[in-house]
Motif scaffolding. Structure first.
Motif, PDB file in Angstrom:
ATOM      1  N   ASP A 561       0.642  -1.619  -0.001  1.00  0.00           N
ATOM      2  CA  ASP A 561       0.195   0.347   0.256  1.00  0.00           C
ATOM      3  C   ASP A 561       0.493   1.557   0.011  1.00  0.00           C
ATOM      4  N   VAL A 562       1.382   2.233  -0.809  1.00  0.00           N
ATOM      5  CA  VAL A 562       2.281   3.241  -1.164  1.00  0.00           C
ATOM      6  C   VAL A 562       1.250   4.080  -1.908  1.00  0.00           C
ATOM      7  N   ARG A 563       0.313   4.100  -1.266  1.00  0.00           N
ATOM      8  CA  ARG A 563      -0.408   5.464  -1.864  1.00  0.00           C
ATOM      9  C   ARG A 563       0.060   6.913  -1.246  1.00  0.00           C
ATOM     10  N   PRO A 564      -0.125   7.694  -2.029  1.00  0.00           N
ATOM     11  CA  PRO A 564       0.441   9.195  -1.167  1.00  0.00           C
ATOM     12  C   PRO A 564       0.228   9.545  -0.453  1.00  0.00           C
ATOM     13  N   ALA A 565      -1.205   9.884  -0.080  1.00  0.00           N
ATOM     14  CA  ALA A 565      -1.637  10.058   0.758  1.00  0.00           C
ATOM     15  C   ALA A 565      -1.410   9.397   2.135  1.00  0.00           C
ATOM     16  N   ARG A 566      -1.268   7.618   2.190  1.00  0.00           N
ATOM     17  CA  ARG A 566      -1.403   7.077   2.829  1.00  0.00           C
ATOM     18  C   ARG A 566       0.723   7.402   3.772  1.00  0.00           C
ATOM     19  N   LEU A 567       1.829   7.704   2.644  1.00  0.00           N
ATOM     20  CA  LEU A 567       2.977   7.545   2.489  1.00  0.00           C
ATOM     21  C   LEU A 567       3.405   9.453   3.814  1.00  0.00           C
ATOM     22  N   PRO A 728      -6.817  16.529  -3.220  1.00  0.00           N
ATOM     23  CA  PRO A 728      -7.103  15.302  -3.028  1.00  0.00           C
ATOM     24  C   PRO A 728      -8.079  14.563  -3.232  1.00  0.00           C
ATOM     25  N   GLY A 729      -8.190  13.450  -3.515  1.00  0.00           N
ATOM     26  CA  GLY A 729      -9.570  12.801  -3.162  1.00  0.00           C
ATOM     27  C   GLY A 729     -10.482  12.972  -4.408  1.00  0.00           C
ATOM     28  N   GLU A 730     -10.188  13.942  -5.269  1.00  0.00           N
ATOM     29  CA  GLU A 730     -11.476  14.360  -6.101  1.00  0.00           C
ATOM     30  C   GLU A 730     -12.269  13.276  -7.230  1.00  0.00           C
ATOM     31  N   ASP A 731     -13.433  13.699  -7.440  1.00  0.00           N
ATOM     32  CA  ASP A 731     -13.697  12.063  -8.048  1.00  0.00           C
ATOM     33  C   ASP A 731     -12.863  13.034 -10.212  1.00  0.00           C
ATOM     34  N   HIS A 732     -13.208  11.796 -10.660  1.00  0.00           N
ATOM     35  CA  HIS A 732     -11.967  12.653 -11.886  1.00  0.00           C
ATOM     36  C   HIS A 732     -12.954  12.117 -13.226  1.00  0.00           C
ATOM     37  N   ASP A 733     -14.151  11.582 -12.184  1.00  0.00           N
ATOM     38  CA  ASP A 733     -14.983  11.106 -13.429  1.00  0.00           C
ATOM     39  C   ASP A 733     -16.225  12.295 -13.499  1.00  0.00           C
ATOM     40  N   ALA A 734     -16.151  12.939 -12.977  1.00  0.00           N
ATOM     41  CA  ALA A 734     -17.731  13.893 -12.334  1.00  0.00           C
ATOM     42  C   ALA A 734     -17.786  14.594 -13.547  1.00  0.00           C
ATOM     43  N   ARG A 748      -6.662  14.571 -17.053  1.00  0.00           N
ATOM     44  CA  ARG A 748      -6.074  15.250 -16.306  1.00  0.00           C
ATOM     45  C   ARG A 748      -5.430  14.055 -15.002  1.00  0.00           C
ATOM     46  N   ALA A 749      -6.644  12.996 -14.885  1.00  0.00           N
ATOM     47  CA  ALA A 749      -5.959  12.451 -13.593  1.00  0.00           C
ATOM     48  C   ALA A 749      -4.557  11.324 -14.194  1.00  0.00           C
ATOM     49  N   THR A 750      -4.306  11.286 -15.602  1.00  0.00           N
ATOM     50  CA  THR A 750      -2.035  11.265 -15.721  1.00  0.00           C
ATOM     51  C   THR A 750      -1.673  11.918 -14.922  1.00  0.00           C
ATOM     52  N   ASN A 751      -2.103  13.254 -14.683  1.00  0.00           N
ATOM     53  CA  ASN A 751      -1.299  14.120 -13.991  1.00  0.00           C
ATOM     54  C   ASN A 751      -1.651  14.200 -12.076  1.00  0.00           C
ATOM     55  N   ASP A 752      -2.311  13.426 -11.954  1.00  0.00           N
ATOM     56  CA  ASP A 752      -2.024  13.865 -10.638  1.00  0.00           C
ATOM     57  C   ASP A 752      -1.453  12.215  -9.909  1.00  0.00           C
ATOM     58  N   PRO A 753      -0.004  12.818  -8.562  1.00  0.00           N
ATOM     59  CA  PRO A 753       0.362  11.745  -7.989  1.00  0.00           C
ATOM     60  C   PRO A 753      -0.370  11.156  -7.055  1.00  0.00           C
ATOM     61  N   HIS A 754      -1.985  12.226  -6.814  1.00  0.00           N
ATOM     62  CA  HIS A 754      -2.629  10.908  -5.353  1.00  0.00           C
ATOM     63  C   HIS A 754      -2.966  10.016  -6.267  1.00  0.00           C
ATOM     64  N   LEU A 755      -2.939   9.024  -7.589  1.00  0.00           N
ATOM     65  CA  LEU A 755      -4.196   8.514  -8.452  1.00  0.00           C
ATOM     66  C   LEU A 755      -3.118   7.527  -9.851  1.00  0.00           C
ATOM     67  N   VAL A 756      -1.792   7.613  -8.836  1.00  0.00           N
ATOM     68  CA  VAL A 756      -0.458   7.214  -9.822  1.00  0.00           C
ATOM     69  C   VAL A 756      -0.646   6.254  -9.750  1.00  0.00           C
ATOM     70  N   ASP A 757      -1.152   4.879  -8.606  1.00  0.00           N
ATOM     71  CA  ASP A 757      -1.707   3.400  -8.824  1.00  0.00           C
ATOM     72  C   ASP A 757      -2.580   3.017 -10.076  1.00  0.00           C
ATOM     73  N   ARG A 758      -3.223   3.699 -10.564  1.00  0.00           N
ATOM     74  CA  ARG A 758      -4.487   3.751 -11.534  1.00  0.00           C
ATOM     75  C   ARG A 758      -3.811   4.516 -12.530  1.00  0.00           C
ATOM     76  N   TRP A 759      -2.711   5.406 -12.790  1.00  0.00           N
ATOM     77  CA  TRP A 759      -2.395   5.962 -14.250  1.00  0.00           C
ATOM     78  C   TRP A 759      -2.452   4.433 -16.103  1.00  0.00           C
TER      79      TRP A 759
END
Length: 804
Positions: A561-567, A728-734, A748-759
């Motif tokens: 679990d290396v989510r940026p928010a947790r780290l 952080p945590g915004e829904d990019h599908d809105a 935009r999501a491809t540039n969001d470090p908080h979503l790096v695990d889903r790039w």
């Protein structure tokens, strides 16, 4: 009683750098690690008999326990715990172990274990060969198996026998012993430069073992200037320009300086590394050069620095009551007087740690005609130089100080020239002086610019290392060489230094993904997870060295679990604040609090945009938000930008402000969008408008431009908008109610470090949406296709992530 014997000892437990608190932490940690490792290997506590040996343990394991568990599962569990512990421990408290495995009959007497088998286990554990191998390696655990244990247990097991054991024999006090050695856990950082124990006992800290990549442009440019050997007509011109490496705190400036010096030492080239010292933040040029001189002599250099030391002796009045050049020349005629004067000079300048070089210098200076009075020089030159220093030292004005600096540096360089000319055979290798002191380097580089010219090149290379303020101070007074356009289109750090400047600014390169993988390996991250951990951490830190190391160490605890928010929210041992707070304080030098204007300015793309907020009244009239510490990087067209990690952390603070606050997220971005519209900055207005939450308006405008405008221009606008930040945590599908809205949201999501695990998914979605909207464009269809293929390639290059 027949038992398996496990003999454990802490390597270098009595080292001088280890103090009592360090030893207590090591011993307590080892006890816990042993018990946890036995439990993880399914060896019950009641099957083990522990005997405390102070800096180690002797454990008897019941014969009912399969011996192979000790060489396999137990050792690997212990290795992993050592790596995790060492990744966060101070260097003085790091653990490296020697473990011996043997078996035999043992008699227990009270709390003691009496047996020849126990004595044999101790002897093979403490064999000089084992100690030497572990000390010279980067491993944390040396496993020594007796001949019997290896032959009857390890060799017979299909898995354990694959480990890299090597046989050895060694001579001990009571005969010759033989055993098998295997090293585990290549995770202890090894210094990439030879570590020197500074005179007086203080050991210079070891840098991380992260060598530069082949494409590290800053390192390669410095390496091109720091030429091995005496300068010729070409390289001497290069040496008129001093490279000035700059980066924010924690970016690896000291590591870079040590890498340069390490490469020089590996080639046998003399060098002196001058580092910033507490209490000496404003060391004058003579002090820096004096330290450089004694370091070069201490490193084996054959210079005597006669004229330079004479200038220092006059300048610092080493003979009380006998000031003046003529008095000094007359006084220092004997070796005794010379030795006393040099000692006094080092005492006055707080350099007594190098007092051991005084006999060497005394012999050289009194063995020849001191102060440069040699037949091949004009006899009046050097004494006249001393008299000028004596006269200027009595004038306490900046102009006089600058003239003294010029004379002292010129004298230092003259001594290098004189010695090189007098010792043409063998050729004397020219020295390199690296100054890792932002304040001290300013004066020295300015002096270098006044003294060293194409007409008078130096037999020395000067390299300065500091922060952005060092570059700004130098730019305010000195000539800087620009970088010629290179492969990077002339951006800072690209191309080659041009001639004509006293110094060349070079921004430090961030760590690459391959370097971060080395950090992950050293922190104990499992091999199958190192690539995703390195990729995800790098997306957050942008290669900042200290932040990368800290986040990798946090990731090593739970690598799944290396989510940026947790780290960023973790709290490392010994720190009272989360990593995000600590790293922001480091990056901005503790100049920002949660209500600071820098948090507001983080919404701006560059310093010029942030200045517009001053006119809108959001910022205070007097603010620290525009200091070089906040804007240390060079952006396009000469603009100043924040470090990406600092901006990310500041934006996280901006998102914590109340939504309806006048300096909240939406309000600040709305102000910036209005300012961009007044400047007729189309891309900036759309960028800030989308970030403010005005998604529908921006998407509608982009849809209209797609149909009526240039396709290539439209793609450029969308690419700019897609780089805007989001809370952080915004829904990019809105915003996915239309093809264009879905494209912008996915991009935009491809540039969001908080979503790096889903790039990977977002890159694939972006490529799909690009192909979908391409048909609506009037032209530029090939550009849409190229952009889609680029995102598909990025999706394929995302690291493989094992299933949780």
């Amino acid at each position: 009683m027949h038992s398996s014997i496990v003999s454990v000892d802490i390597a270098d437990s009595s080292a001088e750098t280890r103090r009592t608190p360090h030893k207590v932490r090591m011993v307590e940690g080892l006890h816990d690690f042993l018990r946890e490792s036995f439990a993880a290997a399914d060896i019950a506590p009641d099957r083990c008999d522990f005997l405390d040996r102070g800096d180690g343990w002797q454990i008897l394991v019941n014969a009912s326990v399969p011996k192979i568990r000790l060489a396999d599962r137990f050792v690997h569990e212990l290795k992993n715990r050592l790596l995790r512990y060492n990744s966060v421990a101070n260097e003085e408290a790091t653990l490296r172990l020697r473990i011996a495995l043997h078996y035999g009959e043992v008699t227990t007497f009270g709390v003691s274990h009496v047996s020849k088998a126990v004595e044999h286990a101790t002897r093979i554990r403490d064999a000089p060969f084992v100690k030497h191998k572990l000390k010279e390696s980067g491993f944390v655990l040396a496993l020594v198996a007796s001949d019997d244990f290896y032959g009857n247990v390890i060799h017979e097991d299909a898995v354990a026998s694959q480990q890299d054991f090597e046989p050895f024999s060694d001579v001990v006090r009571d005969g010759t012993i033989g055993a098998w050695l295997c090293l585990f856990g290549s995770g202890t950082p090894r210094p990439s430069t030879p570590r020197r124990a500074a005179p007086g006992g203080a050991v210079e800290p070891a840098p991380l073992d992260i060598p530069p990549d082949e494409d590290d442009r800053a390192f390669n440019l410095v390496r091109a200037v720091v030429v091995h050997g005496a300068p010729d007509a070409t390289t001497r011109q290069d040496r008129t320009t001093a490279p000035v490496l700059h980066g924010p705190p924690g970016s690896g400036r000291t590591r870079f300086a040590r890498l340069v010096c390490g490469e020089l030492e590996a080639k046998g080239q003399p060098n002196a590394l001058l580092t910033e010292e507490t209490g000496h933040r404003s060391r004058p040029v003579p002090d820096l050069l004096l330290e450089a001189a004694v370091r070069l002599v201490d490193g084996g250099g054959r210079w005597d620095f006669a004229g330079f030391l004479g200038c220092c002796a006059v300048l610092f009045k080493v003979l009380p009551g006998r000031a003046g050049a003529d008095a000094l020349i007359a006084e220092l005629a004997s070796p005794t007087a010379m030795s006393a004067a040099l000692h006094e000079l080092l005492v006055k300048r707080q350099l007594t740690a190098w007092a051991h070089v005084v006999p060497v210098l005394t012999s050289r200076l009194t063995g020849r005609n001191w102060l440069g009075l040699r037949p091949r020089f004009d006899r009046a030159v050097r004494p006249a130089e001393l008299r000028e220093v004596d006269a200027l030292s009595r004038r306490d004005v900046p102009e006089a100080h600058a003239e003294v600096d010029d004379i002292v540096l010129r004298s230092f360089l003259t001594d290098l020239d004189a010695h090189a000319n007098a010792h043409a055979k063998p050729k004397l290798v020219d020295p390199v002086v690296v100054v890792d002191d932002p304040v001290g380097a300013t004066a020295l580089v300015r002096t270098w610019g006044r003294v060293v010219t194409r007409a008078r090149p130096a037999r020395m290379t000067l390299v300065a290392v500091g922060d952005r303020e060092l570059v700004d101070r130098l730019r305010s007074t000195g000539r800087a060489a620009v970088l010629d356009d290179g492969p990077d289109g002339g951006r800072p750090g690209g191309g080659e230094p041009s001639s004509g400047g006293a110094w060349t600014p070079l921004p430090l390169s961030g760590l690459t993904e391959s370097q971060v993988r080395r950090v992950a390996a050293g922190a104990g991250v499992p091999e199958e997870l190192r690539e995703p951990v390195a990729h995800d951490v790098l997306a957050v830190t942008a290669g900042h060295l200290e932040a990368t190391v800290e986040l990798v160490r946090a990731a090593a605890v739970t690598p799944e679990d290396v989510r940026p928010a947790r780290l960023l929210g973790t709290r490392p041992p010994g720190r009272s604040v989360p990593l995000s707070e600590y790293l922001l304080d480091r990056l901005l030098q503790k100049k920002v609090d949660k209500a600071d204007d820098a948090v507001t300015c983080a919404a701006a793309r560059n310093q010029a945009e942030a200045a517009a907020l001053m006119n809108d009244g959001i910022l205070r009239e007097r603010t620290r938000a525009f200091t070089p510490a906040v804007w240390p990087c060079d952006g396009p067209a000469g603009t100043r930008t924040m470090h990406p990690l600092a901006r990310l952390l500041l934006l996280r603070r901006l998102a914590e402000r109340p939504a309806d606050a006048p300096d909240g997220w939406s309000a600040v971005f709305t102000r910036l969008a209005g300012s961009a519209e007044r400047r007729r900055d189309e891309a900036g207005a759309l960028y800030h408008g989308y970030a403010s939450g005005d998604v529908d308006r921006v998407v509608a405008e982009l849809e209209e431009r797609l149909v009526n405008g240039s396709g290539r221009r439209w793609l450029s606008l969308v690419e700019t908008v897609a780089t805007c930040p989001c809370p952080p945590g915004e829904d990019h599908d809105a915003a996915s109610r239309s093809p264009v809205g879905a494209l912008v949201a996915a991009w935009r999501a491809t540039n969001d470090p908080h979503l790096v695990d889903r790039w990977a998914d977002h890159h694939a979605q972006t490529a799909s949406h690009l192909r979908q909207v391409a048909g609506q464009a009037q032209d530029g269809h090939m550009a849409f296709l190229e952009a889609a293929e680029w995102h598909e390639e990025r999706a394929r290059r995302q690291p493989h992530r094992p299933n949780p």
